[in-house]
Design a protein around this motif. Structure first.
Motif, PDB file in Angstrom:
ATOM      1  N   PHE A 118       0.821  -1.215   0.000  1.00  0.00           N
ATOM      2  CA  PHE A 118       0.000   0.000   0.000  1.00  0.00           C
ATOM      3  C   PHE A 118       0.853   1.262   0.000  1.00  0.00           C
ATOM      4  N   LEU A 119       2.066   1.164  -0.540  1.00  0.00           N
ATOM      5  CA  LEU A 119       2.964   2.317  -0.560  1.00  0.00           C
ATOM      6  C   LEU A 119       2.379   3.473  -1.363  1.00  0.00           C
ATOM      7  N   ALA A 120       1.562   3.180  -2.368  1.00  0.00           N
ATOM      8  CA  ALA A 120       0.989   4.234  -3.202  1.00  0.00           C
ATOM      9  C   ALA A 120       0.089   5.170  -2.413  1.00  0.00           C
ATOM     10  N   ALA A 121      -0.476   4.676  -1.308  1.00  0.00           N
ATOM     11  CA  ALA A 121      -1.306   5.554  -0.474  1.00  0.00           C
ATOM     12  C   ALA A 121      -0.464   6.611   0.216  1.00  0.00           C
ATOM     13  N   LEU A 136      13.252  14.974 -12.722  1.00  0.00           N
ATOM     14  CA  LEU A 136      13.474  14.614 -14.110  1.00  0.00           C
ATOM     15  C   LEU A 136      12.512  13.546 -14.607  1.00  0.00           C
ATOM     16  N   LEU A 137      12.088  12.662 -13.734  1.00  0.00           N
ATOM     17  CA  LEU A 137      11.220  11.559 -14.143  1.00  0.00           C
ATOM     18  C   LEU A 137      10.255  11.242 -13.024  1.00  0.00           C
ATOM     19  N   SER A 138       9.001  10.991 -13.367  1.00  0.00           N
ATOM     20  CA  SER A 138       7.977  10.668 -12.377  1.00  0.00           C
ATOM     21  C   SER A 138       7.259   9.394 -12.814  1.00  0.00           C
ATOM     22  N   ILE A 139       7.142   8.436 -11.878  1.00  0.00           N
ATOM     23  CA  ILE A 139       6.544   7.135 -12.178  1.00  0.00           C
ATOM     24  C   ILE A 139       5.409   6.892 -11.199  1.00  0.00           C
ATOM     25  N   ASP A 140       4.309   6.369 -11.712  1.00  0.00           N
ATOM     26  CA  ASP A 140       3.187   6.021 -10.853  1.00  0.00           C
ATOM     27  C   ASP A 140       3.583   4.848  -9.953  1.00  0.00           C
ATOM     28  N   THR A 141       3.381   4.995  -8.664  1.00  0.00           N
ATOM     29  CA  THR A 141       3.811   3.967  -7.703  1.00  0.00           C
ATOM     30  C   THR A 141       3.078   2.652  -7.922  1.00  0.00           C
ATOM     31  N   ASN A 142       1.803   2.717  -8.259  1.00  0.00           N
ATOM     32  CA  ASN A 142       1.035   1.476  -8.469  1.00  0.00           C
ATOM     33  C   ASN A 142       1.562   0.661  -9.640  1.00  0.00           C
ATOM     34  N   SER A 143       2.166   1.327 -10.614  1.00  0.00           N
ATOM     35  CA  SER A 143       2.716   0.599 -11.757  1.00  0.00           C
ATOM     36  C   SER A 143       4.047  -0.073 -11.418  1.00  0.00           C
ATOM     37  N   VAL A 144       4.686   0.376 -10.347  1.00  0.00           N
ATOM     38  CA  VAL A 144       5.983  -0.192  -9.943  1.00  0.00           C
ATOM     39  C   VAL A 144       5.808  -1.238  -8.851  1.00  0.00           C
ATOM     40  N   ILE A 145       4.985  -0.927  -7.864  1.00  0.00           N
ATOM     41  CA  ILE A 145       4.812  -1.831  -6.725  1.00  0.00           C
ATOM     42  C   ILE A 145       3.698  -2.824  -7.047  1.00  0.00           C
ATOM     43  N   PRO A 147       2.292  -6.932  -6.689  1.00  0.00           N
ATOM     44  CA  PRO A 147       2.367  -7.890  -5.572  1.00  0.00           C
ATOM     45  C   PRO A 147       3.729  -8.572  -5.463  1.00  0.00           C
ATOM     46  N   PHE A 148       4.338  -8.904  -6.601  1.00  0.00           N
ATOM     47  CA  PHE A 148       5.655  -9.542  -6.549  1.00  0.00           C
ATOM     48  C   PHE A 148       6.707  -8.583  -6.005  1.00  0.00           C
ATOM     49  N   THR A 149       6.688  -7.325  -6.470  1.00  0.00           N
ATOM     50  CA  THR A 149       7.661  -6.347  -5.991  1.00  0.00           C
ATOM     51  C   THR A 149       7.494  -6.087  -4.501  1.00  0.00           C
ATOM     52  N   ALA A 150       6.234  -5.957  -4.051  1.00  0.00           N
ATOM     53  CA  ALA A 150       5.989  -5.731  -2.624  1.00  0.00           C
ATOM     54  C   ALA A 150       6.467  -6.918  -1.795  1.00  0.00           C
ATOM     55  N   ALA A 151       6.206  -8.139  -2.294  1.00  0.00           N
ATOM     56  CA  ALA A 151       6.660  -9.333  -1.576  1.00  0.00           C
ATOM     57  C   ALA A 151       8.176  -9.386  -1.524  1.00  0.00           C
TER      58      ALA A 151
END
Length: 315
Positions: A118-121, A136-145, A147-151
């Motif tokens: 739930f890091l995106a919150a 310089l660059l902005s990435i949506d957290t939900n697209s990065v985190i 379930p596998f990445t969070a685990a």
């Protein structure tokens, strides 16, 4: 019987009654357990056999092994860095390493998994750029985190804190004279750690690391709370559809036990590899340096023998 003749002694073997009673009780209980398992129709062994090699179960097992391997590799590397920083004379590095270890060992693993999921919150976007400067660059957290990445983040960062303490204890087990000798021949701190200290510390580090690997295999089951489809999650999806809860849990337990057995055998051989030179091998003669250090036996004359140079007593 002659005066100087010793009486004949009869050796009576020790009787371990309590040991045999305990063994009989254990065998009896084990037999009752096996009998109950194979005579109780509610275990549904036919369902266990049907799903033991089912594609969803095998796929979940593969993801469990992948998550275990990557998490342990990252955790070991982090542990080495944390241990070196803890032992550093720099107070900032040692304090930061201590704080990392304190935080990740002091909070439950499940809480860490949920936090990363739930890091995106907390951080909706992840920005890359100059610190305190333009982004310089902005990435949506939900697209990065995912379930596998969070685990992976939760398991690896948590494991790094524990491995840091394991590696630190292994390094501290090496006598300080080894480090001083390496410095005397001109080795840097990094060379000393890589070529002298860590190779000797491995025999202390390997056993708890093997236990941590087996523990990590089981800790992966906690990622069920964030929806990553590992072994337990795959099994739970199946029994939520056919309501065969116990047989499917037995399937998961069988696979966990099988992988644990393989890891235990691997740990045994790895420990034996790093124990070379420390544990003497049975049946082998001592090496040349050891034999050279032995004190040779001195032949002595039997009691009552007279030395040739001994003087005769005067009359």
């Amino acid at each position: 019987m002659h005066r100087n003749e010793e009486p004949e002694l009869r050796v009576i073997p020790a009787r371990y009654t309590g040991r045999w009673v305990a063994a009989v009780v254990v065998v009896g209980l084990l037999g009752m357990l096996i009998y109950a398992m194979f005579t109780n129709d509610r275990f549904h062994w036919d369902v266990v056999g049907e799903y033991l090699f089912a594609p969803p179960v095998i796929s979940g097992l593969g993801r469990t092994l992948l998550l275990t391997a990557i998490s342990m590799v990252i955790g070991i590397l982090l542990g080495i860095v944390v241990a070196v920083c803890r032992l550093s004379s720099n107070p900032i590095l040692s304090t930061a390493a201590w704080g990392y270890s304190w935080f990740f060992r002091g909070t439950p693993l499940m809480v860490q998994l949920l936090f990363w999921f739930f890091l995106a919150a907390l951080v909706p976007t992840i920005g890359l750029g100059v610190p305190f400067g333009p982004e310089l660059l902005s990435i949506d957290t939900n697209s990065v985190i995912s379930p596998f990445t969070a685990a992976l983040l939760g398991l690896a960062l948590n494991e790094g804190a524990y491995m840091g303490e394991i590696v630190r204890s292994g390094i501290r087990a090496i006598p300080p004279g080894q480090t001083e000798a390496a410095k005397a021949i001109g080795m840097s701190r990094l060379q000393t750690m890589r070529r002298v200290v860590l190779p000797q510390a491995m025999r202390v580090i390997i056993p708890p690391t093997g236990n941590e690997t087996i523990g990590m295999l089981k800790y992966t089951s906690l990622v069920i709370v964030i929806g990553y489809s590992e072994l337990l999650t795959s099994v739970s999806i199946i029994y939520s559809r056919n309501f065969q809860t116990i047989p499917l849990l037995i399937v998961a337990a069988i696979w966990y036990l099988a992988v644990t057995a393989v890891l235990s055998v691997a740990q045994y051989f790895v420990e034996g590899y790093f124990e070379r030179g420390f544990t003497p091998t049975k049946g082998k003669k001592p090496s040349a340096p050891a034999a050279a250090n032995q004190v040779p036996a001195v032949e002595t004359e039997p009691t009552g023998a007279r030395n040739e140079t001994e003087l005769e007593p005067t009359k």
